[in-house]
Design a protein around this motif. Structure first.
Motif, short mmCIF file in Angstrom:
data_model
loop_
_atom_site.label_atom_id
_atom_site.label_comp_id
_atom_site.label_asym_id
_atom_site.label_seq_id
_atom_site.Cartn_x
_atom_site.Cartn_y
_atom_site.Cartn_z
N THR A 37 0.82 -1.23 0.00
CA THR A 37 0.00 0.00 0.00
C THR A 37 0.85 1.27 0.00
N THR A 38 2.14 1.14 -0.27
CA THR A 38 3.00 2.32 -0.40
C THR A 38 3.55 2.37 -1.82
N LEU A 39 4.08 3.53 -2.19
CA LEU A 39 4.50 3.70 -3.59
C LEU A 39 6.01 3.59 -3.77
N TYR A 98 4.01 7.66 5.81
CA TYR A 98 4.29 6.87 7.01
C TYR A 98 4.07 5.39 6.76
N TRP A 99 4.74 4.59 7.56
CA TRP A 99 4.40 3.15 7.68
C TRP A 99 4.68 2.73 9.12
N ILE A 100 3.89 1.78 9.58
CA ILE A 100 4.07 1.20 10.92
C ILE A 100 4.18 -0.31 10.72
N PRO A 103 3.23 -5.80 13.27
CA PRO A 103 2.92 -6.24 14.65
C PRO A 103 2.35 -5.11 15.51
N TYR A 104 2.48 -3.87 15.03
CA TYR A 104 2.08 -2.73 15.87
C TYR A 104 0.84 -1.99 15.33
N TRP A 105 0.18 -2.56 14.34
CA TRP A 105 -0.99 -1.90 13.75
C TRP A 105 -2.15 -1.79 14.73
N ASN A 106 -2.98 -0.80 14.46
CA ASN A 106 -4.27 -0.61 15.15
C ASN A 106 -4.13 -0.39 16.66
N GLN A 107 -3.04 0.27 17.03
CA GLN A 107 -2.87 0.67 18.43
C GLN A 107 -2.72 2.19 18.54
N GLY A 108 -3.03 2.87 17.44
CA GLY A 108 -2.99 4.34 17.46
C GLY A 108 -1.60 4.94 17.30
N TYR A 109 -0.61 4.12 16.98
CA TYR A 109 0.76 4.66 16.91
C TYR A 109 0.94 5.61 15.72
N CYS A 110 0.34 5.26 14.59
CA CYS A 110 0.50 6.14 13.44
C CYS A 110 -0.20 7.47 13.69
N THR A 111 -1.39 7.41 14.25
CA THR A 111 -2.13 8.64 14.53
C THR A 111 -1.35 9.53 15.51
N GLU A 112 -0.80 8.92 16.53
CA GLU A 112 -0.04 9.68 17.53
C GLU A 112 1.21 10.32 16.88
N GLY A 142 -6.46 6.14 5.42
CA GLY A 142 -7.45 7.22 5.36
C GLY A 142 -8.01 7.55 6.73
N ARG A 143 -8.19 6.53 7.51
CA ARG A 143 -8.71 6.72 8.88
C ARG A 143 -7.72 7.55 9.70
N VAL A 144 -6.43 7.28 9.54
CA VAL A 144 -5.42 8.08 10.25
C VAL A 144 -5.56 9.55 9.83
N MET A 145 -5.68 9.78 8.54
CA MET A 145 -5.79 11.17 8.05
C MET A 145 -7.02 11.85 8.63
N GLN A 146 -8.11 11.12 8.69
CA GLN A 146 -9.33 11.70 9.29
C GLN A 146 -9.13 11.99 10.77
C1 LIG Z 1 -1.67 2.81 7.46
C2 LIG Z 1 -0.86 2.49 8.72
C3 LIG Z 1 0.37 3.38 8.78
C4 LIG Z 1 -1.72 2.72 9.98
O1 LIG Z 1 -0.93 2.54 11.12
P1 LIG Z 1 -1.60 2.24 12.56
O2 LIG Z 1 -0.57 2.54 13.59
O3 LIG Z 1 -2.22 0.90 12.54
O4 LIG Z 1 -2.73 3.37 12.58
P2 LIG Z 1 -3.68 3.77 13.82
O5 LIG Z 1 -3.74 2.62 14.78
O6 LIG Z 1 -3.23 5.09 14.32
O7 LIG Z 1 -5.09 3.96 13.10
C5 LIG Z 1 -5.59 2.97 12.23
C6 LIG Z 1 -7.09 3.17 12.04
O8 LIG Z 1 -7.51 2.47 10.87
C7 LIG Z 1 -8.59 1.62 11.21
N1 LIG Z 1 -8.55 0.49 10.31
C8 LIG Z 1 -7.70 -0.55 10.29
N2 LIG Z 1 -8.00 -1.36 9.26
C9 LIG Z 1 -9.07 -0.82 8.63
C10 LIG Z 1 -9.86 -1.20 7.51
N3 LIG Z 1 -9.58 -2.29 6.80
N4 LIG Z 1 -10.88 -0.38 7.14
C11 LIG Z 1 -11.16 0.74 7.83
N5 LIG Z 1 -10.45 1.16 8.91
C12 LIG Z 1 -9.42 0.37 9.29
C13 LIG Z 1 -8.32 1.26 12.65
O9 LIG Z 1 -9.48 0.75 13.27
C14 LIG Z 1 -7.91 2.62 13.19
O10 LIG Z 1 -9.02 3.51 13.32
P3 LIG Z 1 -9.80 3.72 14.72
O11 LIG Z 1 -8.77 4.24 15.70
O12 LIG Z 1 -10.85 4.70 14.39
O13 LIG Z 1 -10.32 2.38 15.16
C15 LIG Z 1 -0.41 0.99 8.72
O14 LIG Z 1 -1.52 0.19 8.49
C16 LIG Z 1 0.65 0.70 7.67
O15 LIG Z 1 1.84 0.93 7.90
N6 LIG Z 1 0.23 0.18 6.50
C17 LIG Z 1 1.17 -0.18 5.46
C18 LIG Z 1 1.92 1.03 4.90
C19 LIG Z 1 0.95 2.11 4.46
O16 LIG Z 1 -0.10 1.83 3.94
N7 LIG Z 1 1.34 3.37 4.71
C20 LIG Z 1 0.51 4.49 4.33
C21 LIG Z 1 0.62 4.78 2.90
S1 LIG Z 1 -0.56 6.05 2.44
#
Ligand SMILES: CC(C)(COP(=O)(O)OP(=O)(O)OC[C@H]1O[C@@H](n2cnc3c(N)ncnc32)[C@H](O)[C@@H]1OP(=O)(O)O)[C@@H](O)C(=O)NCCC(=O)NCCS
Length: 192
Positions: A37-39, A98-100, A103-112, A142-146
């Motif tokens: 999902t990255t370019l 960004y990328w996370i 193992p650390y997804w969906n814990q709010g780290y990217c948003t923080e 997109g959710r992070v951006m929102q």
């Molecule tokens: C995108 C990415 C950076 C998010 O990192 P993260 O630390 O998991 O992000 P956060 O935990 O801060 O927030 C993730 C949100 O997405 C939501 N989410 C996860 N999977 C989802 C899905 N399939 N559909 C909708 N929302 C989803 C989570 O529930 C969370 O939202 P919430 O807090 O409202 O519940 C991570 O998934 C990643 O590194 N992906 C691969 C690289 C990438 O895509 N980078 C961005 C390129 S634009």
């Protein structure tokens, strides 16, 4: 010369990468789900790619063209991901990326991290606009951006060719004035 700062949030330390992070970068960014999902992240993630990427960062920071932070846990400095701004001084805007590690997804780290980077970009770099984009099939980004208050500005249809498929890109942006008027509650969630 200005040194790249260290930024501390509730749980995280955003810091410059060091060469000893390279094996961790290769492991985390080498997961196919990061490249998918990255370019600009290759797959497979070959040896020495991480070292070259890390080595380029200090030069780019000094030139003012980009700033990249390692996202690490503030308690033990464990590397979890990366976040950056690609800066245009001419237009006083920057693109966030960004990328996370999985193992650390969906814990709010990217948003923080992204909240902290917005503050750095607007308050320290005095940018007028910070924008970001994500593949339409990557709603987590997109959710992070929102969550950080960015405004959805549109969809660029079939804008990129990713692994031989033309894909749609969603564009988000935030202006300095909008950042300053975000409710304090949002900003204060991420700082001590
Ligand atoms: C995108 C990415 C950076 C998010 O990192 P993260 O630390 O998991 O992000 P956060 O935990 O801060 O927030 C993730 C949100 O997405 C939501 N989410 C996860 N999977 C989802 C899905 N399939 N559909 C909708 N929302 C989803 C989570 O529930 C969370 O939202 P919430 O807090 O409202 O519940 C991570 O998934 C990643 O590194 N992906 C691969 C690289 C990438 O895509 N980078 C961005 C390129 S634009």
């Amino acid at each position: 010369m200005i040194e790249q700062p260290f930024i501390t949030t509730l749980r995280l330390l955003l810091r410059p990468f060091v060469l000893t992070d390279a094996p961790g970068v290769q492991t985390l960014a080498g997961d196919k789900s990061i490249a998918s999902t990255t370019l600009n992240i290759p797959h497979p993630y070959e040896n020495s790619v991480a070292e070259k990427w890390i080595a380029s960062q200090a030069k780019n920071f000094a030139a003012g063209s980009s700033v990249t932070f390692a996202v690490s846990h503030r308690n033990d400095n464990m590397l979890m991901g990366a976040i950056s701004l690609e800066i245009s001084r001419k237009h006083r805007h920057a693109e966030m990326g960004y990328w996370i590690g999985k193992p650390y997804w969906n814990q709010g780290y990217c948003t923080e991290s992204a909240m902290a980077l917005l503050q750095y970009g607007f308050d320290i770099l005095d940018l007028q606009r910070i924008f970001a984009h994500h593949l339409t099939r990557n709603p987590a980004s997109g959710r992070v951006m929102q969550k950080i208050g960015m405004v959805h500005e549109g969809c660029l249809r079939k804008h990129v060719l990713k692994w031989n498929v033309f894909e749609d890109l969603e564009v988000y942006g935030l202006l300095q004035g909008e950042w300053k008027s975000l409710p304090d509650i949002i900003e204060n969630m991420w700082y001590e």
